[in-house]
Design an enzyme around this catalytic site. Sequence first.
Site, PDB file in Angstrom:
ATOM      1  N   THR A  29     -23.397 -28.498 -16.431  1.00  0.00           N
ATOM      2  CA  THR A  29     -23.248 -28.584 -14.983  1.00  0.00           C
ATOM      3  C   THR A  29     -22.175 -29.604 -14.619  1.00  0.00           C
ATOM      4  OG1 THR A  29     -25.512 -27.889 -14.540  1.00  0.00           O
ATOM      5  CG2 THR A  29     -24.413 -29.123 -12.810  1.00  0.00           C
ATOM      6  N   SER A  57     -23.885 -27.101 -23.682  1.00  0.00           N
ATOM      7  CA  SER A  57     -24.872 -28.173 -23.595  1.00  0.00           C
ATOM      8  C   SER A  57     -25.718 -28.259 -24.853  1.00  0.00           C
ATOM      9  CB  SER A  57     -25.804 -27.945 -22.399  1.00  0.00           C
ATOM     10  OG  SER A  57     -25.148 -28.149 -21.171  1.00  0.00           O
ATOM     11  N   CYS A  60     -32.661 -22.851 -13.360  1.00  0.00           N
ATOM     12  CA  CYS A  60     -32.060 -23.607 -12.262  1.00  0.00           C
ATOM     13  C   CYS A  60     -32.458 -23.059 -10.892  1.00  0.00           C
ATOM     14  CB  CYS A  60     -30.541 -23.592 -12.393  1.00  0.00           C
ATOM     15  SG  CYS A  60     -29.970 -24.409 -13.893  1.00  0.00           S
TER      16      CYS A  60
END
Length: 388
Positions: free
Chosen positions: A71, A198, A320
């Site tokens: 992000t 990530s 999310c």
Amino acid sequence: MIYLDNNATTYIADEVFEAILPYLKGEYGNASSIQHKKGRAASHAVEYARTVIADQLNAKPKEVLFTSGSTESINMVLKGVFEQYHLKGNHIITCETEHKAVLSICAYLEKKGATVTYLPVDKNGQIDLQLLRSNISKHTILVCLMAANNETGVIHPLEAIAEICQEKDTLFFCDATQYIGKEKLDLQRIPIDIMCFSGHKLHGPKGIGALFIRRKSKPIQIAPLVHGGNQENGLRGGTYNVSGIVGLAKALEIIDYSTPLNELRNYFEETLMAHIEECTIHAIQFPRIHNTSNVLFKYVKGSELMTKLPNVALSSGSACVSGNRDPSHVLKAMHRSDEDAYCSLRISFSRYNTKAEVDTVVQELTDAVTKIRDSSPIWQLYKSGNLG
């Protein structure tokens, strides 16, 4: 609990946990404090991890930067490229099925003067490459397309996209968060300009990610998102998360691509469809990452189904937006109805899942779906041919 929500986050591998521990206690130095032994030890750990990650991606160590996760990387790239290239143009191309991190930043940049093209997808989540090519103009500063969709697992044709962007002299940024760790990515073979991922999606720690920025004869310009010290060549200020960086490198290093997860995923899908009628796998015939299955259970709400399975971790879509009552924007873009979107679940496997777990989950899903449908007037009408 049987954990099948690995696209949301993953278990930290034992090897990763062991690699992290020394940097949480004994080797606690600041990697920027190289005037003393503890600082130099931390700095060495960071640079060694950078080399390991670069080797795994077939990149150069100087092309790898560390962030807190995808992000942050997505924010840095989209906002940073828009700021640095505004004299060339203000046009960004992305896709309707991108992660909300991308879509929300694009909406923000539109308010700042950006023009954004959101490419549509077909019913299988595929973009039209000719439409991509025709939409790139002299004002286009960035093409932003993910490697693999987080909800359906659908893979974009990265090599073809990269070639089009090279041909049009336009930067290609790829969110590879769901791809890295499940598929091998060779950045020398596929000329992506910028790419992020990530740690917590590949059995590494949370709060750490990496951003690849290709070194070119005409350097790629990205304005920093986080200002502070001169860490990461001035692109990302802040004290290094040494333990996270070490864990990210170890997580990448121990991946074994010789045992693809699609064998387990395919077994799950075949068994499920043999046991449950009116059960459909979205984009089943098209390229998907090996661990992901997005399943439509006709006239069974995903939220209701999950409450019947308290010992199984599943998902109704992206983590999310899990609190969002709206139907999946990904499935809607793939021309699914609201009803079908609400009746779909994402199942995402890891290398730690077993065939025995799959058998258990299929049985529990079968029992739960049967129970819900037996008490559903809509299902009875559908079965009798009197619905709609």
